[in-house]
Design a protein around this motif. Sequence first.
Motif, PDB file in Angstrom:
ATOM      1  N   ALA A 170       0.820  -1.221   0.000  1.00 48.34           N
ATOM      2  CA  ALA A 170       0.000   0.000   0.000  1.00 48.34           C
ATOM      3  C   ALA A 170       0.849   1.264   0.000  1.00 48.34           C
ATOM      4  CB  ALA A 170      -0.921   0.000   1.223  1.00 48.34           C
ATOM      5  N   LEU A 171       2.118   1.143   0.331  1.00 44.29           N
ATOM      6  CA  LEU A 171       2.941   2.341   0.542  1.00 44.29           C
ATOM      7  C   LEU A 171       3.102   3.221  -0.698  1.00 44.29           C
ATOM      8  CD1 LEU A 171       4.481   3.882   2.693  1.00 44.29           C
ATOM      9  CD2 LEU A 171       6.553   2.635   2.023  1.00 44.29           C
ATOM     10  N   PRO A 172       3.307   2.677  -1.893  1.00 40.86           N
ATOM     11  CA  PRO A 172       3.470   3.563  -3.045  1.00 40.86           C
ATOM     12  C   PRO A 172       2.322   4.556  -3.181  1.00 40.86           C
ATOM     13  CG  PRO A 172       4.055   1.332  -3.651  1.00 40.86           C
ATOM     14  CD  PRO A 172       3.477   1.250  -2.262  1.00 40.86           C
ATOM     15  N   THR A 173       1.108   4.073  -3.016  1.00 43.12           N
ATOM     16  CA  THR A 173      -0.057   4.945  -3.122  1.00 43.12           C
ATOM     17  C   THR A 173      -0.058   6.004  -2.021  1.00 43.12           C
ATOM     18  OG1 THR A 173      -1.333   3.164  -4.119  1.00 43.12           O
ATOM     19  CG2 THR A 173      -2.573   4.976  -3.154  1.00 43.12           C
ATOM     20  N   VAL A 174       0.264   5.571  -0.813  1.00 43.01           N
ATOM     21  CA  VAL A 174       0.274   6.516   0.316  1.00 43.01           C
ATOM     22  C   VAL A 174       1.321   7.606   0.096  1.00 43.01           C
ATOM     23  CG1 VAL A 174       0.836   6.732   2.767  1.00 43.01           C
ATOM     24  CG2 VAL A 174      -0.634   4.872   1.981  1.00 43.01           C
ATOM     25  N   LEU A 175       2.498   7.213  -0.306  1.00 42.87           N
ATOM     26  CA  LEU A 175       3.551   8.217  -0.524  1.00 42.87           C
ATOM     27  C   LEU A 175       3.139   9.173  -1.636  1.00 42.87           C
ATOM     28  CD1 LEU A 175       6.899   6.232  -0.148  1.00 42.87           C
ATOM     29  CD2 LEU A 175       5.619   7.554   1.549  1.00 42.87           C
ATOM     30  N   HIS A 176       2.539   8.595  -2.667  1.00 42.94           N
ATOM     31  CA  HIS A 176       2.059   9.424  -3.772  1.00 42.94           C
ATOM     32  C   HIS A 176       1.057  10.463  -3.264  1.00 42.94           C
ATOM     33  CE1 HIS A 176      -0.587   9.722  -7.600  1.00 42.94           C
ATOM     34  NE2 HIS A 176       0.196  10.760  -7.480  1.00 42.94           N
ATOM     35  N   GLU A 177       0.128   9.984  -2.470  1.00 43.90           N
ATOM     36  CA  GLU A 177      -0.906  10.896  -1.962  1.00 43.90           C
ATOM     37  C   GLU A 177      -0.309  12.015  -1.111  1.00 43.90           C
ATOM     38  OE1 GLU A 177      -4.436   7.494  -1.921  1.00 43.90           O
ATOM     39  OE2 GLU A 177      -3.424   8.043  -0.051  1.00 43.90           O
ATOM     40  N   ARG A 178       0.807  11.737  -0.480  1.00 41.34           N
ATOM     41  CA  ARG A 178       1.442  12.770   0.356  1.00 41.34           C
ATOM     42  C   ARG A 178       2.499  13.534  -0.425  1.00 41.34           C
ATOM     43  NH1 ARG A 178       0.113  11.376   5.685  1.00 41.34           N
ATOM     44  NH2 ARG A 178       1.697  12.748   6.574  1.00 41.34           N
ATOM     45  N   GLY A 179       2.691  13.185  -1.664  1.00 39.24           N
ATOM     46  CA  GLY A 179       3.713  13.872  -2.455  1.00 39.24           C
ATOM     47  C   GLY A 179       5.130  13.590  -1.983  1.00 39.24           C
ATOM     48  N   LEU A 180       5.318  12.398  -1.435  1.00 38.57           N
ATOM     49  CA  LEU A 180       6.652  12.035  -0.941  1.00 38.57           C
ATOM     50  C   LEU A 180       7.316  11.023  -1.875  1.00 38.57           C
ATOM     51  CD1 LEU A 180       5.917  11.514   2.868  1.00 38.57           C
ATOM     52  CD2 LEU A 180       6.743  13.578   1.702  1.00 38.57           C
ATOM     53  N   THR A 181       8.641  11.040  -1.857  1.00 36.06           N
ATOM     54  CA  THR A 181       9.405  10.099  -2.654  1.00 36.06           C
ATOM     55  C   THR A 181      10.450   9.425  -1.775  1.00 36.06           C
ATOM     56  OG1 THR A 181       9.159  11.572  -4.562  1.00 36.06           O
ATOM     57  CG2 THR A 181      10.860   9.873  -4.700  1.00 36.06           C
TER      58      THR A 181
END
Lengths: 339, 339
Positions: free
Chosen positions: A253-264
Amino acid sequence: MVTIGDVARAAGVSRSTASYALSGKRAISAEVRQRVNDAVLRLGYTPNAGARALATSQTMVIGLLAQFLEDEFAPAMLEYMLGVSDTARELGYDTLLVTDGDGASALRRITDSRMVDGLVLLNVAQDDVRLPVLRAAPQPGALVGLPGDCSGLDVFDLDFEEAGRMMVDHMHRLGHRELILVSQPEHVVERGGAYVWRLQDAALQQARLRGVTLHAVFGESRQPAVGRSLHGLLDTYPDATGLLLNNEAAAAALPTVLHERGLTAPDDLSVIGRYSDEFARVFSLPYSSIESAPDRLGRMAVRQLVRRIESETGRAEPYVVRFVAPELVDRKSTAAPRT
Amino acid sequence: MVTIGDVARAAGVSRSTASYALSGKRAISAEVRQRVNDAVLRLGYTPNAGARALATSQTMVIGLLAQFLEDEFAPAMLEYMLGVSDTARELGYDTLLVTDGDGASALRRITDSRMVDGLVLLNVAQDDVRLPVLRAAPQPGALVGLPGDCSGLDVFDLDFEEAGRMMVDHMHRLGHRELILVSQPEHVVERGGAYVWRLQDAALQQARLRGVTLHAVFGESRQPAVGRSLHGLLDTYPDATGLLLNNEAAAAALPTVLHERGLTAPDDLSVIGRYSDEFARVFSLPYSSIESAPDRLGRMAVRQLVRRIESETGRAEPYVVRFVAPELVDRKSTAAPRT
DNA sequence: CTGAAAGCGCTTACAG
DNA sequence: CTGAAAGCGCTTACAG
């Protein structure tokens, strides 16, 4: 149905001679062997498995007990299953797949009725209710996963303690001083998923040793809860610079979560998971990870099991508890923290 | 090992009486039945499966043939497997899992040796080499997946034609006029994965009918190729406003790809997949999808198989080919295209 | 080197 | 309502 009697008649020999010619268990003249083999081919003979099992007390089948629990992550389990099934076949065994909700009574059914020569249990818990049944069974058993009591069984597992230490040390070396460790859901722990606390306790101890702050929390394993929980954690610990995941669902699930927060990763956050290379590919996960080696563990369990099944001495050998050493697969998702 | 002879002796009756008392196949006095049941409990008797199979020609096991091919997506397969295994157990059958690379010879081994009472084949291809073996076998077979020739077998599958039309119509209704359809890799088609072109051909035809431009392409199924291929497509067809996915691996990889391009569904791109609700949860996929109903298909196949196994008349009933009607699960990943 | 026979643990006609 | 016996298809001591 063509039986060994038909083969014997066609070859002009007795049934016992036909049987011996096929098993090679006693000397047979080349000529008779030839006639028997010809008859087998001509008639298309295959021994009846039930009859053979009855006569030999060997089924050439191993039982694979896999529990698919609501809060566990099925795709991870599949890798262990294939490791077991493929290795079994290589060694001449078929695999009876048991996915009953009630593992203990399913196990009893399989063993009491002599459907299998041995058993592999996946997803073994600290105080697994299947183990007393397995110990009482006439067939040998091998476990993937470390229970509290290993007596009378062969046990194979990842060295989760070392995995926890590796994760912390790796991050510490890069300069991280505040980390989050996301474990499996609390339910898994309550049910006795020992690997959760084995990794977590070791990580916490190593963090203390290194002077690193480690926030150890339980994650979730189902969408959408798992995504929400990751968001919550990143909100709660805004100063954490590294994320450790002992939870396949959270990793997925992390890729989506990071995307939603604008994090890389690793620019904004360093990430290390604990899952197999195959899992990383299947889920397109770009995070470095401790290889969990499911196929290898499945292979090891079956190999040992078959050794016990097939040799007199194997039966008596001391039981083993074997840990696979964790290896960190670098996918460039960790770096020095942003200053 | 405790046998029915032990039970009979303990109950003071003959072996046949003990057997009948347990099977209920002839009238037994209440008193004798009681004594037999007591003995069973006291001695812990379970019938020997091999002996019973030999005597009755029924193993109470069904064979599950699952092929895990390099370019197919394993987690999707797991759902079918569990549908089969769980339904089998409910109906009193155990499941022999066969994952051999060479499905045809594995099938022959299992059927010739009478290890199973019936078979379920997953991942069936247009010209599946396992089917001639299955038709020649004495056991009945059920397929999940539509082959070119369904004769002599019960067949269950999603209605992929209708799924293709639904995808196109849904997008057309929202105002989309240029779409991309990502199918499975070309290898899957070459190997005879008929569902690929069944969906694709129907989608192309419907697109023509609606005046929609549809770019139908083969995707990939493994990382990192699948991600690269999606990027390539979005580069090649910059005017496409909608994406249709008949490829689980592509669906699983899409969140990362969209993130990398700074795109959001449905704001920048409308997306519809074809996978199960369970799959969507496991992979955290936020896209609307045609439900592929793997558990339902597995259930249907096993139910029909067991009907054929167990009833005389069932054997003779005409074979069925049954399609599950696709349903669109709305996850809000489609909207009118940006103007 | 080969055969006749017993036995593995069940179920099920056949008799009574 | 119950029992003695045959048979399912193998393997493997026992004899020769």
